[in-house]
Design a protein around this motif. Structure first.
Motif, mmCIF file in Angstrom:
data_model
loop_
_atom_site.group_PDB
_atom_site.id
_atom_site.type_symbol
_atom_site.label_atom_id
_atom_site.label_comp_id
_atom_site.label_asym_id
_atom_site.label_seq_id
_atom_site.Cartn_x
_atom_site.Cartn_y
_atom_site.Cartn_z
ATOM 1 N N GLU A 103 9.477 1.216 10.112
ATOM 2 C CA GLU A 103 8.776 0.212 10.914
ATOM 3 C C GLU A 103 7.489 0.771 11.503
ATOM 4 O O GLU A 103 6.503 0.073 11.641
ATOM 5 N N ARG A 104 7.408 2.073 11.792
ATOM 6 C CA ARG A 104 6.174 2.692 12.296
ATOM 7 C C ARG A 104 5.148 2.756 11.177
ATOM 8 O O ARG A 104 3.972 2.511 11.368
ATOM 9 N N TRP A 105 5.614 3.118 9.951
ATOM 10 C CA TRP A 105 4.715 3.166 8.791
ATOM 11 C C TRP A 105 4.168 1.765 8.524
ATOM 12 O O TRP A 105 2.981 1.605 8.243
ATOM 13 N N ALA A 106 5.007 0.748 8.621
ATOM 14 C CA ALA A 106 4.556 -0.639 8.430
ATOM 15 C C ALA A 106 3.498 -1.005 9.476
ATOM 16 O O ALA A 106 2.507 -1.673 9.156
ATOM 17 N N HIS A 107 3.691 -0.556 10.704
ATOM 18 C CA HIS A 107 2.719 -0.813 11.769
ATOM 19 C C HIS A 107 1.375 -0.142 11.447
ATOM 20 O O HIS A 107 0.312 -0.732 11.647
ATOM 21 N N ILE A 108 1.413 1.075 10.930
ATOM 22 C CA ILE A 108 0.186 1.780 10.533
ATOM 23 C C ILE A 108 -0.537 0.994 9.455
ATOM 24 O O ILE A 108 -1.759 0.804 9.503
ATOM 25 N N LEU A 109 0.215 0.492 8.479
ATOM 26 C CA LEU A 109 -0.396 -0.239 7.367
ATOM 27 C C LEU A 109 -1.005 -1.576 7.790
ATOM 28 O O LEU A 109 -1.905 -2.077 7.133
ATOM 29 N N GLU A 110 -0.525 -2.150 8.897
ATOM 30 C CA GLU A 110 -1.104 -3.393 9.383
ATOM 31 C C GLU A 110 -2.584 -3.225 9.703
ATOM 32 O O GLU A 110 -3.382 -4.121 9.458
ATOM 33 N N SER A 111 -2.957 -2.085 10.255
ATOM 34 C CA SER A 111 -4.349 -1.834 10.625
ATOM 35 C C SER A 111 -5.104 -0.995 9.596
ATOM 36 O O SER A 111 -6.319 -0.945 9.618
ATOM 37 N N HIS A 112 -4.359 -0.321 8.723
ATOM 38 C CA HIS A 112 -4.975 0.590 7.746
ATOM 39 C C HIS A 112 -4.366 0.340 6.373
ATOM 40 O O HIS A 112 -3.716 1.215 5.806
ATOM 41 N N ASP A 113 -4.582 -0.848 5.831
ATOM 42 C CA ASP A 113 -3.956 -1.201 4.555
ATOM 43 C C ASP A 113 -4.410 -0.301 3.406
ATOM 44 O O ASP A 113 -3.729 -0.176 2.402
ATOM 45 N N ASN A 114 -5.536 0.384 3.585
ATOM 46 C CA ASN A 114 -5.995 1.316 2.550
ATOM 47 C C ASN A 114 -5.102 2.553 2.435
ATOM 48 O O ASN A 114 -5.193 3.303 1.476
ATOM 49 N N MET A 115 -4.187 2.738 3.399
ATOM 50 C CA MET A 115 -3.258 3.866 3.364
ATOM 51 C C MET A 115 -1.997 3.569 2.545
ATOM 52 O O MET A 115 -1.185 4.463 2.330
ATOM 53 N N ALA A 116 -1.847 2.340 2.093
ATOM 54 C CA ALA A 116 -0.681 1.978 1.279
ATOM 55 C C ALA A 116 -0.624 2.910 0.067
ATOM 56 O O ALA A 116 -1.622 3.172 -0.589
ATOM 57 N N GLY A 117 0.533 3.444 -0.190
ATOM 58 C CA GLY A 117 0.704 4.360 -1.320
ATOM 59 C C GLY A 117 0.366 5.803 -0.991
ATOM 60 O O GLY A 117 0.409 6.658 -1.871
ATOM 61 N N CYS A 118 0.027 6.081 0.265
ATOM 62 C CA CYS A 118 -0.368 7.441 0.657
ATOM 63 C C CYS A 118 0.655 8.143 1.529
ATOM 64 O O CYS A 118 0.339 9.171 2.137
ATOM 65 N N VAL A 119 1.863 7.623 1.605
ATOM 66 C CA VAL A 119 2.855 8.238 2.494
ATOM 67 C C VAL A 119 3.107 9.693 2.120
ATOM 68 O O VAL A 119 3.288 10.535 2.996
ATOM 69 N N ASP A 120 3.069 10.038 0.844
ATOM 70 C CA ASP A 120 3.270 11.428 0.427
ATOM 71 C C ASP A 120 2.169 12.340 0.970
ATOM 72 O O ASP A 120 2.431 13.474 1.371
ATOM 73 N N LEU A 121 0.930 11.844 0.985
ATOM 74 C CA LEU A 121 -0.182 12.627 1.523
ATOM 75 C C LEU A 121 -0.049 12.799 3.039
ATOM 76 O O LEU A 121 -0.366 13.862 3.580
#
Length: 64
Positions: free
Chosen positions: A17-35
């Motif tokens: 749910e925290r990662w989802a919150h990050i993606l709400e404002s930074h959708d360009n980070m989708a797919g970058c969880v490994d980084l």
């Protein structure tokens, strides 16, 4: 998800749910969880303040 950070000396929690919150404002980070996990677990530089820590890592290229 829990990420061990040897640099900080403790685990860092990154719940879905925290990662989802990050993606709400930074959708360009989708797919970058490994980084993000790699950066937190093995940063090139760590900036610390009284309340926050910033883990920084240089990459030759990223999808962002």
């Amino acid at each position: 998800m829990n990420v061990q950070s040897p640099t900080l000396g403790h685990k860092i929690r990154l719940p879905l749910e925290r990662w989802a919150h990050i993606l709400e404002s930074h959708d360009n980070m989708a797919g970058c969880v490994d980084l993000v996990v790699e950066t937190v677990s093995s940063p090139d530089q760590l900036i610390e303040s009284e309340w926050e820590h910033y883990a920084l890592k240089g990459y030759n290229s990223t999808p962002v």
